[in-house]
Design a protein around this motif. Structure first.
Motif, PDB file in Angstrom:
ATOM      1  N   LEU A  30      34.290  46.449  18.969  1.00 35.09           N
ATOM      2  CA  LEU A  30      34.820  47.446  19.896  1.00 35.09           C
ATOM      3  C   LEU A  30      36.292  47.176  20.184  1.00 35.09           C
ATOM      4  N   ASP A  31      36.639  45.916  20.346  1.00 35.25           N
ATOM      5  CA  ASP A  31      38.031  45.523  20.577  1.00 35.25           C
ATOM      6  C   ASP A  31      38.905  45.980  19.408  1.00 35.25           C
ATOM      7  N   MET A  32      38.437  45.726  18.190  1.00 39.22           N
ATOM      8  CA  MET A  32      39.200  46.118  17.002  1.00 39.22           C
ATOM      9  C   MET A  32      39.417  47.629  16.950  1.00 39.22           C
ATOM     10  N   ARG A  33      38.360  48.373  17.220  1.00 38.64           N
ATOM     11  CA  ARG A  33      38.460  49.835  17.150  1.00 38.64           C
ATOM     12  C   ARG A  33      39.351  50.386  18.258  1.00 38.64           C
ATOM     13  N   LYS A  34      39.179  49.845  19.462  1.00 43.24           N
ATOM     14  CA  LYS A  34      39.944  50.351  20.602  1.00 43.24           C
ATOM     15  C   LYS A  34      41.433  50.081  20.452  1.00 43.24           C
ATOM     16  N   SER A  35      41.793  48.867  20.046  1.00 49.89           N
ATOM     17  CA  SER A  35      43.212  48.531  19.876  1.00 49.89           C
ATOM     18  C   SER A  35      43.830  49.381  18.778  1.00 49.89           C
ATOM     19  N   LYS A  36      43.092  49.588  17.710  1.00 49.48           N
ATOM     20  CA  LYS A  36      43.561  50.437  16.605  1.00 49.48           C
ATOM     21  C   LYS A  36      43.834  51.851  17.099  1.00 49.48           C
ATOM     22  N   GLY A  37      42.897  52.388  17.857  1.00 48.90           N
ATOM     23  CA  GLY A  37      43.041  53.750  18.356  1.00 48.90           C
ATOM     24  C   GLY A  37      44.226  53.927  19.282  1.00 48.90           C
ATOM     25  N   ILE A  38      44.459  52.947  20.138  1.00 48.85           N
ATOM     26  CA  ILE A  38      45.584  53.034  21.080  1.00 48.85           C
ATOM     27  C   ILE A  38      46.917  53.022  20.338  1.00 48.85           C
ATOM     28  N   ILE A  39      47.053  52.129  19.375  1.00 46.36           N
ATOM     29  CA  ILE A  39      48.308  52.059  18.619  1.00 46.36           C
ATOM     30  C   ILE A  39      48.537  53.363  17.865  1.00 46.36           C
ATOM     31  N   GLU A  40      47.492  53.879  17.246  1.00 49.39           N
ATOM     32  CA  GLU A  40      47.628  55.127  16.493  1.00 49.39           C
ATOM     33  C   GLU A  40      48.035  56.282  17.405  1.00 49.39           C
ATOM     34  N   HIS A  41      47.468  56.317  18.592  1.00 52.62           N
ATOM     35  CA  HIS A  41      47.807  57.373  19.547  1.00 52.62           C
ATOM     36  C   HIS A  41      49.242  57.238  20.047  1.00 52.62           C
ATOM     37  N   LYS A  42      49.649  56.023  20.377  1.00 47.93           N
ATOM     38  CA  LYS A  42      50.978  55.806  20.942  1.00 47.93           C
ATOM     39  C   LYS A  42      52.090  56.019  19.916  1.00 47.93           C
ATOM     40  N   LEU A  43      51.836  55.655  18.656  1.00 49.22           N
ATOM     41  CA  LEU A  43      52.898  55.680  17.649  1.00 49.22           C
ATOM     42  C   LEU A  43      52.746  56.796  16.624  1.00 49.22           C
ATOM     43  N   GLY A  44      51.613  57.461  16.600  1.00 50.20           N
ATOM     44  CA  GLY A  44      51.406  58.535  15.645  1.00 50.20           C
ATOM     45  C   GLY A  44      51.313  58.067  14.210  1.00 50.20           C
TER      46      GLY A  44
ATOM     47  N   TYR B 285      49.434  42.880  26.302  1.00 47.39           N
ATOM     48  CA  TYR B 285      50.797  42.382  26.460  1.00 47.39           C
ATOM     49  C   TYR B 285      51.800  43.532  26.481  1.00 47.39           C
ATOM     50  N   ILE B 286      51.639  44.479  25.551  1.00 46.37           N
ATOM     51  CA  ILE B 286      52.588  45.588  25.436  1.00 46.37           C
ATOM     52  C   ILE B 286      52.521  46.510  26.648  1.00 46.37           C
ATOM     53  N   GLU B 287      51.333  46.678  27.192  1.00 46.91           N
ATOM     54  CA  GLU B 287      51.170  47.605  28.318  1.00 46.91           C
ATOM     55  C   GLU B 287      51.136  46.893  29.665  1.00 46.91           C
ATOM     56  N   GLY B 288      51.403  45.596  29.662  1.00 44.15           N
ATOM     57  CA  GLY B 288      51.448  44.842  30.907  1.00 44.15           C
ATOM     58  C   GLY B 288      52.835  44.805  31.509  1.00 44.15           C
ATOM     59  N   ASN B 289      53.041  43.913  32.453  1.00 42.86           N
ATOM     60  CA  ASN B 289      54.314  43.835  33.180  1.00 42.86           C
ATOM     61  C   ASN B 289      55.198  42.666  32.773  1.00 42.86           C
ATOM     62  N   ALA B 290      54.696  41.807  31.875  1.00 45.88           N
ATOM     63  CA  ALA B 290      55.483  40.636  31.481  1.00 45.88           C
ATOM     64  C   ALA B 290      56.741  41.058  30.729  1.00 45.88           C
ATOM     65  N   GLU B 291      57.880  40.523  31.127  1.00 40.11           N
ATOM     66  CA  GLU B 291      59.162  40.944  30.573  1.00 40.11           C
ATOM     67  C   GLU B 291      59.385  40.495  29.141  1.00 40.11           C
ATOM     68  N   GLU B 292      58.649  39.499  28.689  1.00 42.89           N
ATOM     69  CA  GLU B 292      58.918  38.948  27.365  1.00 42.89           C
ATOM     70  C   GLU B 292      58.379  39.793  26.215  1.00 42.89           C
ATOM     71  N   TYR B 293      57.604  40.841  26.557  1.00 38.74           N
ATOM     72  CA  TYR B 293      56.998  41.657  25.505  1.00 38.74           C
ATOM     73  C   TYR B 293      57.651  43.027  25.397  1.00 38.74           C
ATOM     74  N   LEU B 294      57.622  43.574  24.189  1.00 41.94           N
ATOM     75  CA  LEU B 294      58.189  44.892  23.937  1.00 41.94           C
ATOM     76  C   LEU B 294      57.342  46.006  24.544  1.00 41.94           C
ATOM     77  N   ARG B 295      57.954  47.187  24.622  1.00 37.16           N
ATOM     78  CA  ARG B 295      57.251  48.388  25.028  1.00 37.16           C
ATOM     79  C   ARG B 295      57.224  49.358  23.842  1.00 37.16           C
ATOM     80  N   TRP B 296      56.428  50.398  23.967  1.00 40.74           N
ATOM     81  CA  TRP B 296      56.181  51.273  22.826  1.00 40.74           C
ATOM     82  C   TRP B 296      57.461  51.896  22.275  1.00 40.74           C
ATOM     83  N   ASP B 297      58.412  52.254  23.128  1.00 39.10           N
ATOM     84  CA  ASP B 297      59.620  52.909  22.634  1.00 39.10           C
ATOM     85  C   ASP B 297      60.419  51.994  21.713  1.00 39.10           C
ATOM     86  N   ASN B 298      60.488  50.708  22.052  1.00 42.80           N
ATOM     87  CA  ASN B 298      61.188  49.758  21.183  1.00 42.80           C
ATOM     88  C   ASN B 298      60.451  49.550  19.871  1.00 42.80           C
ATOM     89  N   ILE B 299      59.129  49.494  19.958  1.00 40.52           N
ATOM     90  CA  ILE B 299      58.325  49.305  18.748  1.00 40.52           C
ATOM     91  C   ILE B 299      58.537  50.468  17.784  1.00 40.52           C
TER      92      ILE B 299
END
Length: 230
Positions: free
Chosen positions: A160-174, A117-131
């Motif tokens: 795998l889903d749990m680990r991957k989503s965790k890793g992406i958030i950690e990378h994007k937000l530090g 949702y965050i990395e998609g194109n739907a307007e109703e969801y936030l992007r990383w900078d807002n988060i």
């Protein structure tokens, strides 16, 4: 049916029965699960709570003596009643309507994001900078990669889903991500073991919590009943 339930809730509460039961059945730790607030998109009417109702619910919890915590603080050794309010999915309405309100009152909360949702194109969801801007009030946790019901897929795929989503958030937000919210609330003991193995210290399925899911159709009395462990 919802109208009848609300009528019965009002009668039961304001007859005096509710406050009596509350003496014995008010939980010490409560989860209150939200998605979107004051959302004008009809597609989300079934999960959108009016802002004024949301504020009333938060005020009620505060009046009942609850302090507000983020999920990562679950093991902090403090006394008193604890409320964990959280928002699933990643809706913009949380940034627009909820964040300023909570920040003004220093009320802590948790925001669980679905990567697709965050990395998609739907307007109703936030992007990383807002988060990133909300991280003074919100802990950021994972709500999976694609919002699948994890108990309906292979356990290894779910892990795998749990680990991957965790890793992406950690990378994007530090940050370090330690909390997980199950899509659709679908969990199992096996998934809980995988969550711990993936580095999460707490999930929305933790048995210590009593979980409340406000419904847009609820009367205020119905919310009060839901907040009791009965």
């Amino acid at each position: 049916m919802s109208s009848l339930k609300n009528i019965l809730a009002v009668i039961g509460w304001y007859s005096g029965l509710g406050p009596i039961i509350r003496i014995f059945c008010e939980p010490d730790e409560i989860l209150v699960a939200y998605h979107t607030i004051n959302d004008n998109n009809e597609a989300y009417a079934h999960i959108s709570i009016e802002f004024e109702i949301f504020k009333k619910q938060i005020a009620y919890l505060k009046k009942r003596g609850y302090s507000f915590y983020r999920f990562k603080e679950v093991f902090d050794k403090t006394t008193g009643k604890r409320a964990y309010i959280y928002f699933d999915d990643g809706f913009k309405t949380v940034y627009k309507n909820v964040y300023p309100y909570l920040r003004e009152r220093n009320i802590q909360a948790t925001f669980f994001v679905t990567i697709e949702y965050i990395e998609g194109n739907a307007e109703e969801y936030l992007r990383w900078d807002n988060i990133k801007q909300m991280m003074d009030i919100f802990e950021i946790g994972s709500h999976s990669m694609r919002h699948q019901k994890l108990n309906k897929i292979q356990a290894e795929e779910a892990a795998l889903d749990m680990r991957k989503s965790k890793g992406i958030i950690e990378h994007k937000l530090g940050i370090r991500v330690v909390s997980f919210s199950y899509p659709k609330g679908r969990s199992s003991l096996e998934l809980e073991r995988h969550a711990r193995g993936s580095g999460y210290i707490v999930t929305t399925a933790d048995p210590r919590f009593y979980k409340v899911c406000p419904d847009p159709r609820d009367s205020f009395a119905a919310f009060k009943w839901k907040a009791l462990k009965i």
